[in-house]
Structure formats: structure tokens, C-alpha cells
Design a protein around this motif. Structure first.
Motif, mmCIF file in Angstrom:
data_model
loop_
_atom_site.group_PDB
_atom_site.id
_atom_site.type_symbol
_atom_site.label_atom_id
_atom_site.label_comp_id
_atom_site.label_asym_id
_atom_site.label_seq_id
_atom_site.Cartn_x
_atom_site.Cartn_y
_atom_site.Cartn_z
ATOM 1 N N LEU A 163 0.848 -1.205 0.000
ATOM 2 C CA LEU A 163 0.000 0.000 0.000
ATOM 3 C C LEU A 163 0.878 1.247 0.000
ATOM 4 O O LEU A 163 0.625 2.195 -0.756
ATOM 5 C CB LEU A 163 -0.930 0.013 1.220
ATOM 6 C CG LEU A 163 -2.033 -1.026 1.264
ATOM 7 C CD1 LEU A 163 -2.702 -1.025 2.634
ATOM 8 C CD2 LEU A 163 -3.061 -0.784 0.164
ATOM 9 N N ARG A 164 1.900 1.250 0.847
ATOM 10 C CA ARG A 164 2.830 2.396 0.903
ATOM 11 C C ARG A 164 3.559 2.586 -0.416
ATOM 12 O O ARG A 164 3.721 3.707 -0.896
ATOM 13 C CB ARG A 164 3.846 2.198 2.029
ATOM 14 C CG ARG A 164 3.269 2.496 3.396
ATOM 15 C CD ARG A 164 4.278 2.452 4.495
ATOM 16 N NE ARG A 164 5.608 2.899 4.063
ATOM 17 C CZ ARG A 164 6.707 2.710 4.747
ATOM 18 N NH1 ARG A 164 6.678 2.097 5.896
ATOM 19 N NH2 ARG A 164 7.875 3.135 4.314
ATOM 20 N N LYS A 165 4.004 1.491 -1.017
ATOM 21 C CA LYS A 165 4.739 1.548 -2.289
ATOM 22 C C LYS A 165 3.931 2.276 -3.360
ATOM 23 O O LYS A 165 4.477 3.037 -4.149
ATOM 24 C CB LYS A 165 5.076 0.131 -2.752
ATOM 25 C CG LYS A 165 5.719 0.049 -4.118
ATOM 26 C CD LYS A 165 5.965 -1.385 -4.518
ATOM 27 C CE LYS A 165 6.499 -1.473 -5.938
ATOM 28 N NZ LYS A 165 6.684 -2.861 -6.360
ATOM 29 N N PHE A 166 2.614 2.033 -3.379
ATOM 30 C CA PHE A 166 1.754 2.638 -4.402
ATOM 31 C C PHE A 166 0.979 3.842 -3.868
ATOM 32 O O PHE A 166 0.025 4.285 -4.492
ATOM 33 C CB PHE A 166 0.822 1.587 -5.005
ATOM 34 C CG PHE A 166 1.546 0.622 -5.894
ATOM 35 C CD1 PHE A 166 1.956 1.004 -7.158
ATOM 36 C CD2 PHE A 166 1.857 -0.655 -5.451
ATOM 37 C CE1 PHE A 166 2.646 0.134 -7.982
ATOM 38 C CE2 PHE A 166 2.546 -1.539 -6.269
ATOM 39 C CZ PHE A 166 2.948 -1.147 -7.532
ATOM 40 N N ASP A 167 1.380 4.364 -2.725
ATOM 41 C CA ASP A 167 0.772 5.578 -2.160
ATOM 42 C C ASP A 167 -0.738 5.448 -1.957
ATOM 43 O O ASP A 167 -1.494 6.382 -2.261
ATOM 44 C CB ASP A 167 1.053 6.782 -3.060
ATOM 45 C CG ASP A 167 2.025 7.728 -2.412
ATOM 46 O OD1 ASP A 167 2.362 7.512 -1.239
ATOM 47 O OD2 ASP A 167 2.440 8.683 -3.089
ATOM 48 N N ILE A 168 -1.171 4.319 -1.478
ATOM 49 C CA ILE A 168 -2.599 4.089 -1.238
ATOM 50 C C ILE A 168 -2.890 4.418 0.222
ATOM 51 O O ILE A 168 -2.271 3.869 1.133
ATOM 52 C CB ILE A 168 -2.997 2.641 -1.573
ATOM 53 C CG1 ILE A 168 -2.728 2.367 -3.064
ATOM 54 C CG2 ILE A 168 -4.459 2.389 -1.228
ATOM 55 C CD1 ILE A 168 -2.862 0.917 -3.466
ATOM 56 N N ASN A 169 -3.826 5.311 0.427
ATOM 57 C CA ASN A 169 -4.189 5.786 1.753
ATOM 58 C C ASN A 169 -5.055 4.741 2.464
ATOM 59 O O ASN A 169 -6.052 4.268 1.904
ATOM 60 C CB ASN A 169 -4.956 7.104 1.610
ATOM 61 C CG ASN A 169 -5.189 7.785 2.925
ATOM 62 O OD1 ASN A 169 -5.241 7.156 3.983
ATOM 63 N ND2 ASN A 169 -5.338 9.098 2.867
ATOM 64 N N LEU A 170 -4.701 4.409 3.685
ATOM 65 C CA LEU A 170 -5.466 3.431 4.470
ATOM 66 C C LEU A 170 -6.932 3.858 4.624
ATOM 67 O O LEU A 170 -7.823 3.000 4.658
ATOM 68 C CB LEU A 170 -4.842 3.232 5.856
ATOM 69 C CG LEU A 170 -3.464 2.573 5.892
ATOM 70 C CD1 LEU A 170 -2.943 2.546 7.326
ATOM 71 C CD2 LEU A 170 -3.512 1.182 5.307
ATOM 72 N N ALA A 171 -7.172 5.154 4.713
ATOM 73 C CA ALA A 171 -8.550 5.654 4.899
ATOM 74 C C ALA A 171 -9.421 5.366 3.680
ATOM 75 O O ALA A 171 -10.653 5.384 3.796
ATOM 76 C CB ALA A 171 -8.521 7.143 5.184
ATOM 77 N N ASP A 172 -8.818 5.084 2.529
ATOM 78 C CA ASP A 172 -9.575 4.814 1.311
ATOM 79 C C ASP A 172 -9.957 3.348 1.156
ATOM 80 O O ASP A 172 -10.675 2.986 0.218
ATOM 81 C CB ASP A 172 -8.771 5.255 0.073
ATOM 82 C CG ASP A 172 -8.575 6.758 0.041
ATOM 83 O OD1 ASP A 172 -9.395 7.486 0.618
ATOM 84 O OD2 ASP A 172 -7.584 7.198 -0.580
ATOM 85 N N LEU A 173 -9.473 2.490 2.046
ATOM 86 C CA LEU A 173 -9.749 1.050 1.950
ATOM 87 C C LEU A 173 -11.139 0.741 2.490
ATOM 88 O O LEU A 173 -11.724 1.519 3.241
ATOM 89 C CB LEU A 173 -8.704 0.273 2.750
ATOM 90 C CG LEU A 173 -7.265 0.408 2.263
ATOM 91 C CD1 LEU A 173 -6.337 -0.365 3.170
ATOM 92 C CD2 LEU A 173 -7.127 -0.052 0.820
ATOM 93 N N PRO A 174 -11.685 -0.425 2.108
ATOM 94 C CA PRO A 174 -13.007 -0.817 2.621
ATOM 95 C C PRO A 174 -13.014 -0.888 4.143
ATOM 96 O O PRO A 174 -12.007 -1.266 4.764
ATOM 97 C CB PRO A 174 -13.240 -2.204 2.035
ATOM 98 C CG PRO A 174 -12.244 -2.362 0.938
ATOM 99 C CD PRO A 174 -11.115 -1.427 1.227
ATOM 100 N N GLU A 175 -14.130 -0.549 4.739
ATOM 101 C CA GLU A 175 -14.275 -0.631 6.193
ATOM 102 C C GLU A 175 -14.058 -2.087 6.628
ATOM 103 O O GLU A 175 -14.520 -3.019 5.979
ATOM 104 C CB GLU A 175 -15.677 -0.174 6.592
ATOM 105 C CG GLU A 175 -15.833 -0.011 8.090
ATOM 106 C CD GLU A 175 -17.151 0.636 8.449
ATOM 107 O OE1 GLU A 175 -17.750 0.162 9.429
ATOM 108 O OE2 GLU A 175 -17.562 1.578 7.760
ATOM 109 N N GLY A 176 -13.335 -2.253 7.718
ATOM 110 C CA GLY A 176 -13.089 -3.587 8.251
ATOM 111 C C GLY A 176 -11.938 -4.320 7.560
ATOM 112 O O GLY A 176 -11.779 -5.519 7.752
#
Length: 179
Positions: A163-176
């Protein structure tokens, strides 16, 4: 596949093509058929291409040539066209290491081997479901009275480092989501 790609499209709005990787074993063909059915009405502006019956070096060449507005959906790839067998995670790790675009998956066994994650099925969870059915039978219920499980159970699971490698924000992931 649809759930994984729906989230991937949310996380990567520039997405224009998906490259689906499967081998040509019986399980690989079955996975490809299921994915094709699942994605037949996915997103008309997103091209979905499927890998051919390739050995790993040729597959990696295909991965090299993917445009930056694409991603990989890694299905089942355990045996190449020459019959060479790959351990769980081995081919996924090779694909992810070579890829300049995110690699999403369908099975939790590839998590930790370079895939971003996705709506992943778990062999452990499937085993628990089967054990529950077995317990009902052992308790005296007739098998015909036990509801048939027709859909696989999947959960949102992701690899933090990828996720960090591709700059994906944790807040944008599905709940749970499991990270």
C-alpha cells in the motif's frame, strides 16, 4: 474479482486496463471462467485482457509491457506452459517484483508476496465453513437439510508495505479491512 476490481478502480481512478493472470491448469481455467463471468459487465471503459498459456519468463515480459494506467489481477498461476510448478507465492512474487503497476489478488495465500491485496478468499475460512457443515452432520442433521454455500466468502485484506509503495491511503480502503 468484481469486488477487488471495484475497490481497485476506486483507489486508482486512472485505471483503463486490467491484465488477468491465470495458468492453464484445470483450476486456472476454472478461475479464468469465473473471473470472465464476474467481469462481463464490470466497467465498459476498462479493458480486461487475459494472459495466454505462457511460461514465467514470457509472462514477465507481458508484465513489463503494461501501460501505467493498468493493473494486474493475479488469479491462479502454479504451473507454466512447460509444466514447471511454482510454490505458493513464488510466481506472484516474481510478477509483483517485475511490475510497475499494482498487482491485486484473489487468494490470501499470495498476500505477503507482493500483491496489494483485495477481496481475498481464505483457505482457512473455507475450511472453517466446511467444518461447520461437518459438525451439523455429526450432530444428526441430514445433509439435505443443510444450506448449500453457493458463493465464496471473501474479506478485504491488504499488505501495508505494498500500500505504501503505491501511495494508497489506508482511509480509502473498505471498512473492516485487514492490514
Amino acid at each position: 474479482a468484481k469486488g477487488t476490481l471495484w475497490w481497485a478502480l476506486t483507489l486508482h481512478p486512472e485505471l483503463r486496463s486490467v491484465y488477468v493472470i491465470n495458468d492453464y491448469t484445470a483450476s486456472g481455467k476454472a478461475a479464468a471462467k469465473t473471473i470472465q463471468k464476474d467481469l462481463e459487465d464490470f466497467a465498459p471503459d476498462v479493458e480486461v485482457r487475459y494472459s495466454g498459456n505462457l511460461d514465467l519468463p514470457d509472462l514477465l515480459k507481458e508484465v513489463d509491457s503494461l501501460p501505467k494506467d493498468s493493473l494486474i489481477l493475479y488469479g491462479v498461476y502454479h504451473r507454466d506452459k512447460n509444466g514447471r510448478f511454482y510454490d505458493i507465492g513464488e510466481a506472484a512474487a516474481a510478477v509483483a517484483a517485475r511490475s510497475k503497476v499494482p498487482v491485486y489478488g484473489l487468494n490470501d495465500s499470495n498476500l505477503g508476496h507482493g500483491i496489494v491485496g483485495g477481496m481475498l478468499t481464505s483457505g482457512y475460512s473455507q475450511g472453517q465453513s466446511m467444518a461447520q457443515i461437518a459438525l451439523h452432520v455429526l450432530a444428526g442433521r441430514y445433509p439435505k437439510d443443510i444450506q448449500v454455500i453457493r458463493e465464496g466468502v471473501s474479506s478485504p485484506m491488504f499488505d501495508y508495505e505494498v500500500l505504501r509503495k503505491f501511495d494508497i491511503n489506508l482511509a480509502d480502503l473498505p471498512e473492516g479491512s485487514e492490514i
